[in-house]
Design an enzyme around this catalytic site. Structure first.
Site, PDB file in Angstrom:
ATOM      1  N   THR A 115      66.586  37.949 -22.447  1.00 53.41           N
ATOM      2  CA  THR A 115      65.312  37.361 -22.892  1.00 53.41           C
ATOM      3  C   THR A 115      64.152  38.304 -22.540  1.00 53.41           C
ATOM      4  O   THR A 115      64.325  39.269 -21.784  1.00 53.41           O
ATOM      5  CB  THR A 115      65.071  36.016 -22.184  1.00 53.41           C
ATOM      6  N   GLU A 149      70.462  39.227 -26.104  1.00 48.85           N
ATOM      7  CA  GLU A 149      70.658  40.486 -25.349  1.00 48.85           C
ATOM      8  C   GLU A 149      69.622  40.653 -24.243  1.00 48.85           C
ATOM      9  O   GLU A 149      69.106  41.744 -24.010  1.00 48.85           O
ATOM     10  CB  GLU A 149      70.675  41.680 -26.299  1.00 48.85           C
ATOM     11  N   LEU A 173      80.203  37.761 -23.641  1.00 47.01           N
ATOM     12  CA  LEU A 173      79.679  37.765 -22.277  1.00 47.01           C
ATOM     13  C   LEU A 173      79.149  36.380 -21.899  1.00 47.01           C
ATOM     14  O   LEU A 173      79.515  35.817 -20.866  1.00 47.01           O
ATOM     15  CB  LEU A 173      78.548  38.805 -22.192  1.00 47.01           C
TER      16      LEU A 173
HETATM   17  C1  FAD Z   1      72.072  33.672 -32.198  1.00 49.43           C
HETATM   18  C2  FAD Z   1      72.560  34.162 -30.866  1.00 49.43           C
HETATM   19  C3  FAD Z   1      73.486  35.209 -30.820  1.00 49.43           C
HETATM   20  C4  FAD Z   1      73.990  35.650 -29.594  1.00 49.43           C
HETATM   21  N1  FAD Z   1      74.984  36.592 -29.570  1.00 49.43           N
HETATM   22  C5  FAD Z   1      75.618  36.855 -28.399  1.00 49.43           C
HETATM   23  C6  FAD Z   1      76.784  37.676 -28.360  1.00 49.43           C
HETATM   24  O1  FAD Z   1      77.241  38.212 -29.384  1.00 49.43           O
HETATM   25  N2  FAD Z   1      77.432  37.854 -27.173  1.00 49.43           N
HETATM   26  C7  FAD Z   1      76.983  37.293 -26.024  1.00 49.43           C
HETATM   27  O2  FAD Z   1      77.624  37.484 -24.993  1.00 49.43           O
HETATM   28  N3  FAD Z   1      75.872  36.530 -26.012  1.00 49.43           N
HETATM   29  C8  FAD Z   1      75.179  36.284 -27.166  1.00 49.43           C
HETATM   30  N4  FAD Z   1      74.074  35.475 -27.178  1.00 49.43           N
HETATM   31  C9  FAD Z   1      73.612  34.889 -25.919  1.00 49.43           C
HETATM   32  C10 FAD Z   1      72.266  35.422 -25.443  1.00 49.43           C
HETATM   33  O3  FAD Z   1      72.388  36.743 -25.000  1.00 49.43           O
HETATM   34  C11 FAD Z   1      71.756  34.442 -24.359  1.00 49.43           C
HETATM   35  O4  FAD Z   1      71.392  33.263 -25.030  1.00 49.43           O
HETATM   36  C12 FAD Z   1      70.601  35.007 -23.582  1.00 49.43           C
HETATM   37  O5  FAD Z   1      71.010  36.084 -22.763  1.00 49.43           O
HETATM   38  C13 FAD Z   1      69.928  33.951 -22.692  1.00 49.43           C
HETATM   39  O6  FAD Z   1      70.851  33.213 -21.951  1.00 49.43           O
HETATM   40  P1  FAD Z   1      70.771  31.609 -21.956  1.00 49.43           P
HETATM   41  O7  FAD Z   1      70.744  31.180 -23.375  1.00 49.43           O
HETATM   42  O8  FAD Z   1      71.847  31.073 -21.087  1.00 49.43           O
HETATM   43  O9  FAD Z   1      69.363  31.252 -21.330  1.00 49.43           O
HETATM   44  P2  FAD Z   1      69.010  31.120 -19.760  1.00 49.43           P
HETATM   45  O10 FAD Z   1      69.538  32.289 -19.022  1.00 49.43           O
HETATM   46  O11 FAD Z   1      69.415  29.763 -19.279  1.00 49.43           O
HETATM   47  O12 FAD Z   1      67.431  31.213 -19.822  1.00 49.43           O
HETATM   48  C14 FAD Z   1      66.571  30.088 -20.061  1.00 49.43           C
HETATM   49  C15 FAD Z   1      65.141  30.542 -19.751  1.00 49.43           C
HETATM   50  O13 FAD Z   1      65.030  30.877 -18.349  1.00 49.43           O
HETATM   51  C16 FAD Z   1      64.493  32.175 -18.214  1.00 49.43           C
HETATM   52  N5  FAD Z   1      65.034  32.824 -17.020  1.00 49.43           N
HETATM   53  C17 FAD Z   1      66.336  32.896 -16.618  1.00 49.43           C
HETATM   54  N6  FAD Z   1      66.418  33.588 -15.469  1.00 49.43           N
HETATM   55  C18 FAD Z   1      65.161  33.992 -15.154  1.00 49.43           C
HETATM   56  C19 FAD Z   1      64.591  34.730 -14.087  1.00 49.43           C
HETATM   57  N7  FAD Z   1      65.348  35.256 -13.112  1.00 49.43           N
HETATM   58  N8  FAD Z   1      63.249  34.926 -14.067  1.00 49.43           N
HETATM   59  C20 FAD Z   1      62.468  34.422 -15.069  1.00 49.43           C
HETATM   60  N9  FAD Z   1      62.947  33.698 -16.114  1.00 49.43           N
HETATM   61  C21 FAD Z   1      64.276  33.488 -16.151  1.00 49.43           C
HETATM   62  C22 FAD Z   1      64.926  32.900 -19.486  1.00 49.43           C
HETATM   63  O14 FAD Z   1      64.135  34.040 -19.718  1.00 49.43           O
HETATM   64  C23 FAD Z   1      64.733  31.793 -20.529  1.00 49.43           C
HETATM   65  O15 FAD Z   1      63.374  31.731 -20.882  1.00 49.43           O
HETATM   66  C24 FAD Z   1      73.510  35.069 -28.384  1.00 49.43           C
HETATM   67  C25 FAD Z   1      72.550  34.048 -28.447  1.00 49.43           C
HETATM   68  C26 FAD Z   1      72.101  33.586 -29.654  1.00 49.43           C
HETATM   69  C27 FAD Z   1      71.111  32.436 -29.667  1.00 49.43           C
END
Ligand code: FAD
Length: 379
Positions: A365, A363, A125
């Site tokens: 934050t 999954e 995703l």
């Molecule tokens: C080890 C690991 C395994 C993973 N496995 C998978 C997987 O198998 N499949 C998959 O699809 N993904 C996977 N992920 C991805 C994971 O789900 C995302 O990293 C997560 O959803 C956050 O997205 P981002 O990293 O882009 O952070 P961002 O969305 O850029 O967030 C950065 C910060 O901004 C905050 N933020 C964003 N929007 C808002 C809002 N509207 N209001 C307040 N705060 C906000 C967030 O809470 C966070 O603190 C994995 C990640 C890791 C690190």
């Protein structure tokens, strides 16, 4: 109300508890240090028949419930977070969308090898510019000559190096000026598909986290999972279930750290006594035990609601949020209670603290969980 596990759940708990102590825990420090995927552990788990635990027996699954899945995830994570996330993602992100939205043929072809352990399950995703805002997906799937031609990038995808295929989201068109997102099953050995295992992570070092690059990857139209345009909705439903897995992982890691701290504080002597005789130490341990118990109850309740076919989005978000936050607190306190030794690798708790951090991020934050809960309570 009945807080007792069934005899089948008790049996699964005992079996995986012993397996985790005897087989998973001993290599956990080395696997973390060497970034070594726990393949041998999973070969044994496949023989034990738990790789498809909550899926029907006709696809090679165990026909068990979500609570049993949560118990296995918790017990594995208690010994090794990397093993826990591999298992949780395999079932709740890899297998679940195929089971929930696949045709009978797709389930036979793609869910069966997941249930038998021949393939790991994975789910694509997240993209470099679409994390919390997963609707920002840029990966595109265009129809050409009776096939989808897929181009794009995914990041942070768990288990993809060990998966024969995975479901991923892609933009398949526009409806009323909005992106139409669909889920498509893509074999990982398709031409133009690269799985890159190159991240340097804070923790969960023995788990497989990958980048996916898709350049003109062609798959038949029949690889569409569920209905066209419903990919986003399907993945939100999948994530609800996945959050029970993350909650269970958090309970397991916290339990593992608490057990280490309890044992250590009884053995460690300062000022002529075991440090566990100091009330300040006892209060820390009491708080840890209480929070783990609360988190476990929340995970079990969300799993139970799911098994009853009742709405569980709010409870899944709550259990994931609460369990991951207490897991961070508990592992931090476990390091604290070990003093300087807690900072050293051989005592396990520093690894548990590093592993715990992912649970507040993956999954959805903690901030996203609060948004989900706020929506559910009618804010
Ligand atoms: C080890 C690991 C395994 C993973 N496995 C998978 C997987 O198998 N499949 C998959 O699809 N993904 C996977 N992920 C991805 C994971 O789900 C995302 O990293 C997560 O959803 C956050 O997205 P981002 O990293 O882009 O952070 P961002 O969305 O850029 O967030 C950065 C910060 O901004 C905050 N933020 C964003 N929007 C808002 C809002 N509207 N209001 C307040 N705060 C906000 C967030 O809470 C966070 O603190 C994995 C990640 C890791 C690190």
């Amino acid at each position: 109300m009945n807080f007792d596990l069934t005899s089948e759940q008790e049996m699964i708990k005992k079996m995986i508890h012993e397996f985790a102590d005897e087989v998973v825990a001993p290599g956990a420090i080395d696997r973390d240090r060497n970034k070594q995927f726990p393949l041998e552990v999973f070969k044994q788990l496949s023989h034990m028949g738990v790789m498809g635990l909550p899926f029907p027996e006709e696809y090679g699954g165990g026909g068990a419930d979500t609570l049993s899945f949560a118990i296995v995830t918790e017990e594995l994570s208690r010994a090794c977070g990397s093993t826990g996330i591999t298992y949780s993602a395999h079932i709740s992100l890899g297998g679940a969308p195929l089971y929930l939205f696949g045709t009978a043929e797709q389930k036979k072809k793609y869910l069966t090898p997941i249930c038998t352990g021949e393939s790991f399950g994975a789910f694509g995703l997240t993209e470099p510019n679409a994390g919390s805002d997963a609707g920002g997906t840029r990966t595109r799937a265009e129809v050409d000559n009776g096939e989808y031609v897929i181009n794009g990038n995914k990041c942070f995808i768990t288990n993809a190096s060990y998966a024969k295929q995975l479901a991923l989201t892609a933009v398949t068109g526009t409806v009323d000026g909005k992106k139409e997102i669909s889920a498509i099953i893509v074999p990982t050995d398709a031409e133009g598909f690269k799985v890159i295992d190159n991240y340097e992570k804070m923790g969960l070092n023995a788990s497989n986290t990958t980048e996916l690059v898709l350049e003109n990857v062609r798959v038949p139209l029949e690889n569409l999972l569920g209905k066209k345009g419903e990919g986003f909705k399907q993945f939100l439903i999948t994530l609800d279930g996945g959050r029970i897995g993350i909650g269970a992982m958090a309970v397991g890691i916290a339990q593992g750290a608490y057990e280490k701290a309890l044992q250590y504080t009884k053995e460690r002597k300062q000022f002529g006594k075991s440090i566990s005789s100091f009330q300040a130490v006892q209060f820390k341990l009491a708080d840890m035990a209480m929070k783990i118990e609360l988190a476990r109850n929340m995970v079990y309740k969300a799993a139970w609601l799911k098994d009853q076919g009742r709405p569980f989005s709010k409870e899944a978000a709550m259990c994931k949020l609460y369990a991951s936050e207490i897991c961070m607190e508990v592992t931090n306190q476990a390091v604290q209670l070990h003093g300087g030794y807690g900072y050293m690798r051989e005592y396990h708790v520093e690894r548990m603290m590093r592993d715990a951090k992912l649970l507040e991020i993956g999954e959805g934050t903690s901030e996203i969980q609060r948004m989900v809960i706020a929506r559910q309570i009618g804010c």
